[in-house]
Each structure stands twice: as C-alpha cells, then as structure tokens.
Motif scaffolding. Structure first.
Motif, PDB file in Angstrom:
ATOM      1  N   ALA A  11       0.881  -0.986   0.057  1.00 52.06           N
ATOM      2  CA  ALA A  11       0.062   0.140  -0.033  1.00 52.06           C
ATOM      3  C   ALA A  11       0.864   1.304  -0.025  1.00 52.06           C
ATOM      4  O   ALA A  11       0.664   2.079  -0.805  1.00 52.06           O
ATOM      5  N   SER A  14       2.776   1.736  -3.347  1.00 53.67           N
ATOM      6  CA  SER A  14       2.003   2.133  -4.406  1.00 53.67           C
ATOM      7  C   SER A  14       1.681   3.351  -4.264  1.00 53.67           C
ATOM      8  O   SER A  14       1.531   4.135  -5.444  1.00 53.67           O
ATOM      9  N   PRO A  38      -1.662  -2.690  -7.412  1.00 52.35           N
ATOM     10  CA  PRO A  38      -2.909  -1.804  -7.890  1.00 52.35           C
ATOM     11  C   PRO A  38      -2.576  -1.006  -9.097  1.00 52.35           C
ATOM     12  O   PRO A  38      -1.349  -0.854  -9.340  1.00 52.35           O
ATOM     13  N   LYS A 127      -4.856  -1.048   0.421  1.00 51.82           N
ATOM     14  CA  LYS A 127      -5.083  -1.845  -0.695  1.00 51.82           C
ATOM     15  C   LYS A 127      -6.489  -2.490  -0.746  1.00 51.82           C
ATOM     16  O   LYS A 127      -6.882  -3.100   0.498  1.00 51.82           O
ATOM     17  N   THR A 129      -9.541  -4.633  -3.051  1.00 54.25           N
ATOM     18  CA  THR A 129     -10.264  -5.020  -4.562  1.00 54.25           C
ATOM     19  C   THR A 129     -11.465  -4.666  -4.580  1.00 54.25           C
ATOM     20  O   THR A 129     -12.518  -4.893  -3.827  1.00 54.25           O
ATOM     21  N   ILE A 135      -7.873  -3.793  -8.387  1.00 50.97           N
ATOM     22  CA  ILE A 135      -6.972  -3.472  -7.312  1.00 50.97           C
ATOM     23  C   ILE A 135      -6.765  -2.109  -7.271  1.00 50.97           C
ATOM     24  O   ILE A 135      -6.142  -1.731  -8.173  1.00 50.97           O
ATOM     25  N   GLN A 136      -6.965  -1.331  -6.084  1.00 46.86           N
ATOM     26  CA  GLN A 136      -6.822  -0.062  -6.025  1.00 46.86           C
ATOM     27  C   GLN A 136      -5.895   0.393  -4.599  1.00 46.86           C
ATOM     28  O   GLN A 136      -5.728  -0.704  -3.788  1.00 46.86           O
ATOM     29  N   VAL A 137      -5.055   1.421  -4.622  1.00 40.45           N
ATOM     30  CA  VAL A 137      -4.589   1.686  -3.381  1.00 40.45           C
ATOM     31  C   VAL A 137      -5.401   3.045  -3.137  1.00 40.45           C
ATOM     32  O   VAL A 137      -5.405   3.891  -3.711  1.00 40.45           O
TER      33      VAL A 137
END
Length: 313
Positions: A11, A14, A38, A127, A129, A135-137
C-alpha cells in the motif's frame, strides 16, 4: 534523469509510486506479484491516479536514482539480495518500514559506506479489491514522512539545505520523495524518530491484532494497565541505549495516535486477519532483543510476542 524505483506492491509503496506519477516524477515499481499490484490510486480529495504497468525484473540504476524498499523487515534480505547485481552505480537506498532491524539487514548485505536513508511515515494507505476485481490503493490518512541518513563518517548537517553541500545525492533523494508524497521532513537524528515510532507500534499493533479491533479502542480503560506496562518497558530499554524518553510522554503520544487514526486497523491486525506473517519480531521482538543485551526484564513485551506468534499456529 533522477527516478524513483519502488520495490514491492504494498500500500505505501504503491502510494509513493502514484504520487510520483501524479507529480511528473519518473518512477518504476517492481512487485513480487505483478497480478496483485494496484492499477489506480484514490486520493483523499476525491481524485485518482493511474499507475504505470510494473516491471518483472530489476534493472541497473544510475547514481542519481533512488531505490525505495517500502517492505516489511522480514522481506528485506531477499529483496536486497535480488537487487545487489544492479547497484554498481550506488543509487541511494531508502528503507521505509515499521519496526526496527532493517538497517542491520541492509548493512549485512551492502558495503559499510553504502548510502542508506532511513524513513518512517504516518501516511495511511489501504489496498483493496473492487467488486469487478480491480486492485486499488486508497490514501486513508494524511501523514508525514521522517527521513535521515543511516550513517555518516562525520557529524550530520542539521538542515536539508546543509545536507545538500555534503551529501547532495541523498539530499536530492529526500527532495524527490517530498515531491512525490509530501510532507517529508529531514531528521539529522533519524534513529530517535524511529524509536518514537517503535513506541507507538509496540502498543497499537499487538493489542489491535490480539483483540481484533480498531486503533481507537486502544484508549479504553480495559487496556490501560497493558499500555502503561509496554510504555514503561520501552522507555527503560530505549534510555539504556542513550535516548531520553519520558514514560508519561510516550503513553500520551500512543493515545494521541490511536485517537487520530481511530477508524483504522493496524498493519498487524490486517496481517493476522489475512493469515500473513506479522512484524512482531521487528516491533515488540526488537524491544525484547535489545533488552536482553542490557539485562533489562521486559515481561509484557515478551508475552505479546508469544501471543501474536501463537495466532498463526
């Protein structure tokens, strides 16, 4: 051209990469698992930044590049070893992790005079989903990063501008991180900052992990005795190594951070929840190991290490 190279797809790493991308700084990510990297960062102001595709393998870096290891301490040995063949030009390395012991690992693998910066951050990142599998941060909390030279052959400059005169590449590395994810504060004595962060992690991380709770609940009266015991042991150990911590001040700082990050779950809580190895050895375990060298009894921290490790049995 100066560039940020970020090892891992966690996290915080990223988020640093996304900040670099957002602010036009050259950057590259090298996650252990490309699929879990991500693809987008969500900022607190509602904006978003798309991350560049990550790389499979390391590459030879220039001396002006910055190699950031935002990893857990137990991951460092393998990661640094993998990068050793690509460090011929001596790019500045930044160790950015919770707990302690990372510097010892790095020093065991790198030349004694290798330029290393130690950093700790209070930025919050998560992080996640989405329902579609993306997948995002997410930047969950605005914090600050403290950074400084791990070792020097002479007295360290007190300010960043003074550092530029004697350690220009390391000063440039700090400036690059400041542009990517501000604010970044240079500390001439970074180890004091790291011990301060350790005192907070030593209380919040194990107690939230063991009791499956958010950070804010640390302040409850039910945990008062344990809080004070951890802070007392921490202060005894830290001061035995030449620091000057006040036990009451340490306790108040722990409560302040717990309240400020009240809705968050600690990294150790998340590790336990998802069945991952924890950083207990680099946090409370580090206090235990340092206490042994000075002959200081630390029963509360010793018990916490045993209890957290038992969660994985």
């Amino acid at each position: 051209m100066k560039k940020l190279h970020i090892v891992g797809g966690g996290a915080i790493g990223s988020l640093v990469a996304a900040g670099a991308q957002k602010n036009g700084i050259g950057n590259a990510c090298y996650p252990r698992n490309i699929v879990a990297m991500p693809t987008e960062a969500l900022w607190q102001d509602g904006g978003s930044t798309m991350l560049q595709p990550p790389f499979n393998t390391p590459t030879v870096l220039d001396s002006s590049d910055v190699l950031v290891f935002p990893l857990k301490v137990y991951q460092l040995q393998q990661a640094i070893t993998q990068w050793l063949p690509y460090l011929e030009n001596t790019p500045t390395i930044v160790l950015l992790h919770n707990g302690m012991g990372g510097l010892e690992t790095a020093r065991s693998l790198l030349p004694d005079d290798y330029p290393i910066l130690l950093a700790t951050t209070s930025h919050g990142a998560l992080k996640e989903t989405t329902s579609s599998g993306k997948i995002q941060v997410r930047h969950t909390g605005l914090g600050a990063t403290q950074i400084g030279l791990a070792k020097a052959t002479r007295r360290l400059p007190a300010t960043l501008s003074a550092l530029t005169l004697t350690y220009p590449l390391q000063a440039n590395a700090i400036a690059l991180l400041e542009r990517a994810l501000p604010p970044v504060h240079y500390q001439a004595n970074i180890l004091t900052s790291l011990w301060t962060k350790l005192s907070i992690n030593a209380v919040i991380n194990p107690l939230t992990a063991l009791n499956n709770m958010q950070n804010k609940r640390i302040a409850e009266a039910a945990f008062a005795e344990t809080r004070h015991a951890i802070c007392h042991e921490f202060t005894s150990v830290a001061n035995a190594y030449g620091y000057d911590f006040n036990e009451d001040d340490v306790h108040e700082k722990v409560l302040a951070v717990a309240k400020a990050t009240g809705e968050n779950y600690s990294s150790m809580h998340q590790d336990v929840l998802y069945g991952r190895p924890t950083e207990i050895d680099a946090i409370n375990g580090y206090i235990v190991e340092m206490a042994k060298k000075k002959g200081i009894p630390v029963p509360e921290n010793t018990l916490l290490v045993e209890r957290v490790k038992a969660l994985r049995l």
